[in-house]
Write a protein that holds these residues in place. Sequence first.
Motif, PDB file in Angstrom:
ATOM      1  N   LEU A 173       5.511  -2.280  -3.236  1.00 21.47           N
ATOM      2  CA  LEU A 173       4.394  -1.844  -4.164  1.00 21.47           C
ATOM      3  C   LEU A 173       4.478  -2.242  -5.779  1.00 21.47           C
ATOM      4  CD1 LEU A 173       4.739   2.278  -3.355  1.00 21.47           C
ATOM      5  CD2 LEU A 173       2.911   0.358  -2.199  1.00 21.47           C
ATOM      6  N   SER A 178       1.217  -1.222  -0.550  1.00 25.65           N
ATOM      7  CA  SER A 178       0.001  -0.181   0.074  1.00 25.65           C
ATOM      8  C   SER A 178       1.132   1.412   0.605  1.00 25.65           C
ATOM      9  CB  SER A 178      -0.846   0.243   0.816  1.00 25.65           C
ATOM     10  OG  SER A 178      -1.955   1.210   1.125  1.00 25.65           O
ATOM     11  N   ASN A 179       0.421   1.910  -0.611  1.00 27.15           N
ATOM     12  CA  ASN A 179       0.938   3.574  -1.245  1.00 27.15           C
ATOM     13  C   ASN A 179       0.548   4.353   0.003  1.00 27.15           C
ATOM     14  OD1 ASN A 179       3.423   4.714  -1.635  1.00 27.15           O
ATOM     15  ND2 ASN A 179       2.232   6.191  -3.149  1.00 27.15           N
ATOM     16  N   SER A 180       0.128   4.406   1.207  1.00 31.33           N
ATOM     17  CA  SER A 180      -1.711   4.914   1.617  1.00 31.33           C
ATOM     18  C   SER A 180      -0.361   5.369   3.267  1.00 31.33           C
ATOM     19  CB  SER A 180      -2.208   4.437   2.287  1.00 31.33           C
ATOM     20  OG  SER A 180      -3.007   4.751   3.961  1.00 31.33           O
ATOM     21  N   ARG A 187      -0.011   3.072   6.778  1.00 34.15           N
ATOM     22  CA  ARG A 187       1.623   3.304   7.065  1.00 34.15           C
ATOM     23  C   ARG A 187       2.430   3.541   8.602  1.00 34.15           C
ATOM     24  NH1 ARG A 187       5.824   4.487   2.216  1.00 34.15           N
ATOM     25  NH2 ARG A 187       4.568   4.107   0.565  1.00 34.15           N
ATOM     26  N   VAL A 192       7.665  -2.560   2.980  1.00 33.77           N
ATOM     27  CA  VAL A 192       6.848  -1.423   1.585  1.00 33.77           C
ATOM     28  C   VAL A 192       7.125  -2.589   0.473  1.00 33.77           C
ATOM     29  CG1 VAL A 192       5.223   0.384   0.309  1.00 33.77           C
ATOM     30  CG2 VAL A 192       5.898   0.395   2.657  1.00 33.77           C
TER      31      VAL A 192
END
Length: 197
Positions: free
Chosen positions: A31, A11-13, A17, A29
């Motif tokens: 992606l 997740s890039n959120s 995180r 992480v």
Amino acid sequence: MNTPTRLLLASNSPRRRQLLTDLSLRYEVRLKEVDESFPPHLRRAEIAEYLAAHKANAYRTELAPDEVLLTADTIVCLDEQVLNKPEDEEDAVRMLTQLQGRAHDVYTGVCLLTGAGQQVVFSDQTQVHFRALSEAEIRFYVQRYQPLDKAGAYGAQDWIGLAAVTRLEGSYFNVMGLPVHRVWEELAKLAPGLLPC
């Protein structure tokens, strides 16, 4: 069977995180671009769970035996309408105009997938109540906070959560994008070695 000892977050959120960090979990992480469309017959929690599992499947052949992958997807539902991420500022204004003065449901689907192929999929639901908002308030929020990366065009952790959310029924953190209480419970069963205690 190997017990996973490495947690991967797909997740890039920044909110997800931070929530994992606040849980004292160590993670990396990882992606990848994944299509976020879903079959039209799915409804509400089914959509969130399908998208979380769909994202995880994109990594299935890449996981090492000691890894567990966490994917998640959050959707906002107003009645049976799904409000995804807005396309632009005007779309965000349109969504928030629909949400103001009403209650809506937020669903976050989560998938935990191990390198050994074990998979757990679950979701959590929170009902969010908004007070009535003026057009000026909505436009101020959209222009100042640019909520274009958020389902339903808002983040409960920023200005609109402070100024407009009158009541929550369910997990606040679920609205932020991750039902961390459920994540902890499921990791305790699937990969207890990842927990700090």
